[in-house]
Design an enzyme around this catalytic site. Sequence first.
Site, PDB file in Angstrom:
ATOM      1  N   THR A  69       0.837  -1.204   0.000  1.00  0.00           N
ATOM      2  CA  THR A  69       0.000   0.000   0.000  1.00  0.00           C
ATOM      3  C   THR A  69       0.869   1.250   0.000  1.00  0.00           C
ATOM      4  O   THR A  69       0.650   2.184  -0.780  1.00  0.00           O
ATOM      5  CB  THR A  69      -0.948   0.002   1.206  1.00  0.00           C
ATOM      6  OG1 THR A  69      -1.931  -1.023   1.038  1.00  0.00           O
ATOM      7  CG2 THR A  69      -1.657   1.343   1.361  1.00  0.00           C
ATOM      8  N   GLY A 193       5.925  -8.429   1.137  1.00  0.00           N
ATOM      9  CA  GLY A 193       6.555  -9.581   1.760  1.00  0.00           C
ATOM     10  C   GLY A 193       5.586 -10.679   2.147  1.00  0.00           C
ATOM     11  O   GLY A 193       5.859 -11.865   1.940  1.00  0.00           O
ATOM     12  N   THR A 230      13.849   5.023   9.933  1.00  0.00           N
ATOM     13  CA  THR A 230      14.838   3.969  10.158  1.00  0.00           C
ATOM     14  C   THR A 230      14.437   2.694   9.425  1.00  0.00           C
ATOM     15  O   THR A 230      13.315   2.214   9.569  1.00  0.00           O
ATOM     16  CB  THR A 230      14.976   3.678  11.662  1.00  0.00           C
ATOM     17  OG1 THR A 230      15.320   4.884  12.341  1.00  0.00           O
ATOM     18  CG2 THR A 230      16.051   2.626  11.915  1.00  0.00           C
ATOM     19  N   CYS A 312      -9.102  -7.096   1.494  1.00  0.00           N
ATOM     20  CA  CYS A 312      -9.303  -5.694   1.842  1.00  0.00           C
ATOM     21  C   CYS A 312     -10.759  -5.259   1.708  1.00  0.00           C
ATOM     22  O   CYS A 312     -11.146  -4.203   2.192  1.00  0.00           O
ATOM     23  CB  CYS A 312      -8.417  -4.812   0.972  1.00  0.00           C
ATOM     24  SG  CYS A 312      -6.657  -5.037   1.285  1.00  0.00           S
TER      25      CYS A 312
END
Length: 364
Positions: A69, A193, A230, A312
């Site tokens: 997304t 992933g 990060t 979704c």
Amino acid sequence: MIYLDNAATTKPCSEAAEAAVKCASRCFGNPSSLHHMGVEAEKTITCAKKTLLNRLGKDGEIFFTSGATESNNMAIFGIAEALKRRGNRIVTTAIEHPSVSEPMKKLSERGFEVISLKPKDHADLERAIIDAVDEKTILTSFMAVNNEIGFIIDTKKVYDGVKRKNPFCAVHVDGVQGFCKLPLHGDTISLSGHKIHCFKGIGALYKNKDTRLLPISFGGGQQGGLRSGTEPVELAAAFEAAVKAYPKNVTVFSALRHRLTEHLERLNRIIINSPENGIDNILNFSVLGVRSEIMLHFLEEKGIYVSSGSACSKGKIGSAPDAFGFSAERADSAVRVSFCGNNTEKEVDTLAEALEEGIKRFRR
């Protein structure tokens, strides 16, 4: 338990879990830190990016994100802002995931001309996308594989056709369902992933070296300033491990799809919604006379997990049925089965037996 909802998410593989734990215990430094632990973390990120590029077969850059997304939003808004002086026309399709269709709505509200093409109106959707591109078109965005019925868009055909017509038009591909299964061609490509046995919360955006994006979020300037924050070192290591573990040969999907299709053909009033040349790991069909919700809960009681379409959509009918011209009854009775490499023919047989039982009990 028989899990057949792998287009929604997959079970994390042992390789990904082990990589994350190893990284968390031995290489937990901040990649921006200058000391040894930071340098080792940066090496982990760099290695993971190279692995994803190798699997894509591409030169260019990889940016790790929180998921597809974010990747889709980065590409769509980033390209639109970077190229808006060249034009305001965008070409997409009506079968996109909400992470593409919703950004398109926002761009339309901002004054961009968004052309959304429906497969039911075009026998050759690839050609329709190419034909819709003109000199003012700055972006085409489409999914390589539709997550609801497995419809495939030939990304190379579209990419080459668009570039011949307008070399300045960027091509963005939502590659979530196609990554590791099909060749993908685009200036930017979104990856996820958790669709290939990694964890939720890690995705990536591929960008070739010639495509310019403007950042849509701002912070410390990590990842070339395009995606500040990060970097998720442990998740990147897990993503790399999942990519390496994902089989190069996915013929098992074809065998499972064929076996389920044979079972379905023996049952009455079943319509196969997935095209014959669709992706092999997704098979969508309608059990006419039985609402999807009823069949799904019945199968769940037997420990079999499937879906009615996009996760979704949360139980609502997604965009694909209308875009493909399905009737209301057909859409309301759709079941999506999606395989992974660990599924077996025995599980398919068990599913078919349960479907037959459910039909006898609930069909109107």
